[in-house]
Design an enzyme around this catalytic site. Sequence first.
Site, PDB file in Angstrom:
ATOM      1  N   ASP A  68       0.865  -1.182   0.000  1.00 40.06           N
ATOM      2  CA  ASP A  68       0.000   0.000   0.000  1.00 40.06           C
ATOM      3  C   ASP A  68       0.900   1.231   0.000  1.00 40.06           C
ATOM      4  O   ASP A  68       1.020   1.958   0.983  1.00 40.06           O
ATOM      5  CB  ASP A  68      -0.934   0.013   1.208  1.00 40.06           C
ATOM      6  CG  ASP A  68      -2.080   1.009   1.033  1.00 40.06           C
ATOM      7  OD1 ASP A  68      -2.099   1.728   0.004  1.00 40.06           O
ATOM      8  OD2 ASP A  68      -2.948   1.095   1.918  1.00 40.06           O
ATOM      9  N   CYS A  71       0.392   4.893   1.643  1.00 43.56           N
ATOM     10  CA  CYS A  71      -0.694   4.891   2.617  1.00 43.56           C
ATOM     11  C   CYS A  71      -0.394   5.948   3.671  1.00 43.56           C
ATOM     12  O   CYS A  71       0.748   6.120   4.094  1.00 43.56           O
ATOM     13  CB  CYS A  71      -0.808   3.517   3.261  1.00 43.56           C
ATOM     14  SG  CYS A  71      -2.204   3.373   4.386  1.00 43.56           S
ATOM     15  N   ASN A 148      -8.078  -1.394   7.319  1.00 42.58           N
ATOM     16  CA  ASN A 148      -8.204  -0.439   8.421  1.00 42.58           C
ATOM     17  C   ASN A 148      -8.290   1.003   7.938  1.00 42.58           C
ATOM     18  O   ASN A 148      -8.124   1.938   8.716  1.00 42.58           O
ATOM     19  CB  ASN A 148      -7.027  -0.587   9.403  1.00 42.58           C
ATOM     20  CG  ASN A 148      -5.688  -0.275   8.751  1.00 42.58           C
ATOM     21  OD1 ASN A 148      -5.594  -0.095   7.543  1.00 42.58           O
ATOM     22  ND2 ASN A 148      -4.647  -0.212   9.559  1.00 42.58           N
ATOM     23  N   HIS A 166      -7.929   8.027   6.365  1.00 42.61           N
ATOM     24  CA  HIS A 166      -6.757   7.150   6.256  1.00 42.61           C
ATOM     25  C   HIS A 166      -6.906   6.310   4.995  1.00 42.61           C
ATOM     26  O   HIS A 166      -7.860   5.537   4.876  1.00 42.61           O
ATOM     27  CB  HIS A 166      -6.698   6.251   7.503  1.00 42.61           C
ATOM     28  CG  HIS A 166      -5.667   5.168   7.442  1.00 42.61           C
ATOM     29  ND1 HIS A 166      -5.829   3.968   8.113  1.00 42.61           N
ATOM     30  CD2 HIS A 166      -4.470   5.086   6.813  1.00 42.61           C
ATOM     31  CE1 HIS A 166      -4.759   3.210   7.896  1.00 42.61           C
ATOM     32  NE2 HIS A 166      -3.927   3.858   7.116  1.00 42.61           N
ATOM     33  N   HIS A 259       2.602   7.308   5.632  1.00 44.10           N
ATOM     34  CA  HIS A 259       3.285   6.496   6.639  1.00 44.10           C
ATOM     35  C   HIS A 259       3.733   5.126   6.103  1.00 44.10           C
ATOM     36  O   HIS A 259       4.188   4.284   6.863  1.00 44.10           O
ATOM     37  CB  HIS A 259       2.464   6.358   7.937  1.00 44.10           C
ATOM     38  CG  HIS A 259       1.079   5.818   7.787  1.00 44.10           C
ATOM     39  ND1 HIS A 259      -0.005   6.379   8.435  1.00 44.10           N
ATOM     40  CD2 HIS A 259       0.587   4.765   7.095  1.00 44.10           C
ATOM     41  CE1 HIS A 259      -1.088   5.698   8.152  1.00 44.10           C
ATOM     42  NE2 HIS A 259      -0.762   4.714   7.338  1.00 44.10           N
ATOM     43  N   MET A 294     -10.761   2.454  16.649  1.00 46.18           N
ATOM     44  CA  MET A 294     -12.152   2.911  16.764  1.00 46.18           C
ATOM     45  C   MET A 294     -12.526   3.014  18.243  1.00 46.18           C
ATOM     46  O   MET A 294     -12.299   2.086  19.014  1.00 46.18           O
ATOM     47  CB  MET A 294     -13.103   1.911  16.110  1.00 46.18           C
ATOM     48  CG  MET A 294     -12.979   1.787  14.619  1.00 46.18           C
ATOM     49  SD  MET A 294     -14.109   0.514  13.994  1.00 46.18           S
ATOM     50  CE  MET A 294     -15.700   1.326  14.135  1.00 46.18           C
ATOM     51  N   SER A 298      -7.156   9.936  19.168  1.00 47.92           N
ATOM     52  CA  SER A 298      -6.162  10.124  18.125  1.00 47.92           C
ATOM     53  C   SER A 298      -5.424  11.431  18.421  1.00 47.92           C
ATOM     54  O   SER A 298      -5.917  12.266  19.180  1.00 47.92           O
ATOM     55  CB  SER A 298      -6.818  10.188  16.744  1.00 47.92           C
ATOM     56  OG  SER A 298      -7.458   8.963  16.424  1.00 47.92           O
ATOM     57  N   HIS A 315       2.818   5.548  13.555  1.00 46.61           N
ATOM     58  CA  HIS A 315       1.729   5.892  12.624  1.00 46.61           C
ATOM     59  C   HIS A 315       0.358   5.532  13.178  1.00 46.61           C
ATOM     60  O   HIS A 315      -0.650   5.711  12.501  1.00 46.61           O
ATOM     61  CB  HIS A 315       1.951   5.209  11.276  1.00 46.61           C
ATOM     62  CG  HIS A 315       1.511   3.777  11.192  1.00 46.61           C
ATOM     63  ND1 HIS A 315       1.845   2.822  12.128  1.00 46.61           N
ATOM     64  CD2 HIS A 315       0.764   3.127  10.255  1.00 46.61           C
ATOM     65  CE1 HIS A 315       1.329   1.660  11.768  1.00 46.61           C
ATOM     66  NE2 HIS A 315       0.664   1.811  10.643  1.00 46.61           N
ATOM     67  N   LYS A 385     -15.517   2.666   8.208  1.00 50.47           N
ATOM     68  CA  LYS A 385     -14.415   1.783   7.869  1.00 50.47           C
ATOM     69  C   LYS A 385     -14.558   1.279   6.437  1.00 50.47           C
ATOM     70  O   LYS A 385     -15.659   1.118   5.918  1.00 50.47           O
ATOM     71  CB  LYS A 385     -14.387   0.580   8.820  1.00 50.47           C
ATOM     72  CG  LYS A 385     -13.853   0.885  10.210  1.00 50.47           C
ATOM     73  CD  LYS A 385     -12.341   1.003  10.211  1.00 50.47           C
ATOM     74  CE  LYS A 385     -11.811   1.226  11.612  1.00 50.47           C
ATOM     75  NZ  LYS A 385     -10.341   1.341  11.647  1.00 50.47           N
TER      76      LYS A 385
END
Length: 386
Positions: A68, A71, A148, A166, A259, A294, A298, A315, A385
């Site tokens: 990814d 990401c 996620n 994200h 990240h 969740m 944060s 991250h 999500k």
Amino acid sequence: MDTPTPVLSWAGHDLAKQETKMAKNVASLPFVFKHVALMPDVHMGKGALVGSVIATKDAVIPAAVGVDIGCGMMAIQTPFRGEKLDGKLKKIRLDLEAQIPVGFEENQEISKAATNWQGWQGFQELHKGVRGLENKAIKQLGSLGGGNHFIEVCIDTEDRVWLMLHSGSRNIGNKLAQCHIDTAKDLAKLADLSLPDRDLAYFVAGTPEFAAYWRDLQWAQQYASRNRELMMSRFMRVIEQHLNGGKKMKPLLTINCHHNYAEREVHFGEEVYVTRKGAVRAQVDDYGIIPGSMGTKSYIVQGKGNAHSFCSCSHGAGRIMSRSMAKNTYTLDDFIAQTSGVECRKDAELLDEIPAAYKQIDRVMANQADLVTVVATLKQVVCIKG
């Protein structure tokens, strides 16, 4: 650790046996520069631990960057107060789900903002294995993806509303990464390289393979950044409709950071390639985003430029439990209880994202007090999500 190159860890605990082995594997590579830095949220990955910062001289490891590519996170601080959200959370969630494709979905109507992205000019120069995917990549630009990845409305401790998401480079980034990881493994086999893990196959600077990977990597990182920007633009439009009578708002702060990526940087007076696999750049005054799971907190942070971490921080919270283990350990009732107060889907499909499957974000933050300064502490009130 007994390795040719030291391993510095901010984890605050001893690594598990397999984690230790993975860290030693990376630290044994001859081109690793100075040391390997492990962030507080470190956990098992592929080839290298998630939460690794790996500086290298004249080489790069495609699987360490991961599939990814690019990401990361994007967040904006709005001018609105939390009271403006009263009674509107469910409708906001439903409108966001209607506006931003999640999971394997893609945009049915392609916006001008997507087609006008300058990155398409270089698409035909990418690896031949993805050249038939341009139309799909265009349709997915401005979509969340699965796993996620998430979209959240948050409120900070000063009652300010934040928008956060994200996501990464979607299918095109995954395919590019796989093409180059396969090439690196093939080269390692041809050269009869003795590697501690096949996923640590690498490209050497100055070779055509390195140049091709580096070009495609930078392209995918730009795609990922633009992907977040397009989603955030739609996110803002939804919030403006609900909180500002449809009138445009001006964000008070905007942050967009990777990240999972690699860049050329200067550390300890030398130019090196820095791979952050689940880590955020935290040079002096860099803004970063460190999400919890969740139902937890944060953080918006600023970097302290700690040289020993290669100016990096964690991250997120980091998983302590695999997705299958989480589903076998917890029930839907557990999930509903742990996401109390969060407007989100409350179904079994999300059970693997239960907060208990992640490390405690407060402990993660305590372990990196020398890496970042906390600017804002957020709590999500809406979570979607992928």
